[in-house]
Scaffold this motif. Structure first.
Motif, PDB file in Angstrom:
ATOM      1  N   ALA A 151       1.118  -1.064  -0.274  1.00 22.27           N
ATOM      2  CA  ALA A 151       0.126  -0.206  -0.452  1.00 22.27           C
ATOM      3  C   ALA A 151       0.903   1.265  -0.127  1.00 22.27           C
ATOM      4  O   ALA A 151       1.741   1.061   0.470  1.00 22.27           O
ATOM      5  N   ASN A 162      -7.578   2.891  -1.704  1.00 23.96           N
ATOM      6  CA  ASN A 162      -6.759   1.878  -2.371  1.00 23.96           C
ATOM      7  C   ASN A 162      -5.818   2.672  -3.302  1.00 23.96           C
ATOM      8  O   ASN A 162      -6.844   3.594  -4.301  1.00 23.96           O
ATOM      9  N   GLU A 186      -0.943  -6.335  -0.185  1.00 21.92           N
ATOM     10  CA  GLU A 186      -1.562  -5.392  -0.069  1.00 21.92           C
ATOM     11  C   GLU A 186      -2.614  -5.131   0.746  1.00 21.92           C
ATOM     12  O   GLU A 186      -2.773  -4.107   1.983  1.00 21.92           O
ATOM     13  N   THR A 190      -2.289  -2.664   4.563  1.00 20.34           N
ATOM     14  CA  THR A 190      -3.300  -1.330   4.485  1.00 20.34           C
ATOM     15  C   THR A 190      -3.505  -1.656   6.238  1.00 20.34           C
ATOM     16  O   THR A 190      -3.359  -0.451   6.845  1.00 20.34           O
TER      17      THR A 190
END
Length: 255
Positions: A151, A162, A186, A190
């Motif tokens: 991320a 995103n 991701e 995150t």
């Protein structure tokens, strides 16, 4: 007697060669972009997570980090050099791949730059390129591992946004259709950035004050990691290895 000696000698040689092959370290190749790549002293404290990851195994595993700044699934195998010629960064990896080696594949940051025709890819092209690396790795008896891109630090009203569009979803799709193990970096990053919060997450990225020897005017970079961030992200990759129960987990020195 001479024949018996030759048979015994030949057998011992075969046993020695087999043992030597077994003892040779497994190699983990990393292919991807600048978020994983090795950095030199001129860009310190910028650090790719692959640099920290390489320190987390014993001598039975060698991490060969081939990730490169600015590369995508397209340009990693067809890069345009300054003189206009093409360079294939994948070819030497393919040539040296041995059965049992791993290839960790993390792209997306640059594939999404469709305004750059030599780098950006459509979602369909991204999908086919990932399949190419998977097929080529398996052709040599290697083990492909897909990773979604990490991320970026982009918060809006306290919520991490995103920034990778549908590219991570393509990684998941390819993993499912090709029965390839994958690590959802991701999602993991995150969660990590959300835990640190909008302000606290700066300590993971390349934020330096003016007067720094490499960044005299300072730097505020929400894409690239610093040494601490690279360590934290590398630990998340290790978490993924353990979740997948990959055989290389027994060679980890990180408890």
């Amino acid at each position: 007697m001479k024949k018996q000696f030759l048979l015994i000698s030949g057998g011992l040689i075969l046993i020695f060669l087999f043992a030597f092959q077994r003892e040779k370290p497994v190699t983990i190749y990393i292919i991807g972009d600048s978020t994983a790549a090795n950095k030199d002293n001129s860009t310190f404290p910028e650090t790719g997570w692959g640099m920290a990851f390489a320190k987390l195994f014993n001598q039975q595993v060698k991490v060969d980090n081939r990730a490169l700044n600015g590369r995508s699934t397209k340009s990693f195998k067809r890069d345009v050099s300054k003189d206009g010629s093409f360079v294939n960064h994948w070819k030497p990896i393919f040539e040296h791949l041995r059965s049992g080696d791993y290839v960790f594949i993390q792209f997306g940051h640059n594939d999404e730059k469709i305004d750059k025709p030599n780098v950006g890819t459509s979602l369909d092209e991204f999908e086919q390129n990932l399949i190419f690396y998977i097929d080529q790795t398996r052709e040599k008896g290697g083990v492909p591992i897909l990773l979604t891109p990490i991320a970026r630090r982009k918060f809006e009203n306290g919520t991490l946004m995103n920034t990778h569009g549908q590219y991570p979803a393509i990684v998941r799709k390819v993993a499912d259709h090709t029965h390839t193990a994958w690590i959802d970096m991701e999602s993991k990053t995150t969660e990590l950035l959300t835990q640190y919060g909008e302000e606290g997450s700066r300590q993971l990225f390349l934020y330096v004050n003016s007067g720094d020897r490499n960044y005299p005017h300072g730097k505020k970079d929400d894409t690239h990691l610093n040494t601490f961030g690279a360590d934290e992200v590398a630990k998340l990759v290790v978490d993924g290895i353990r979740e997948l129960a990959l055989p290389i987990q027994k060679e980890l020195i990180l408890k």
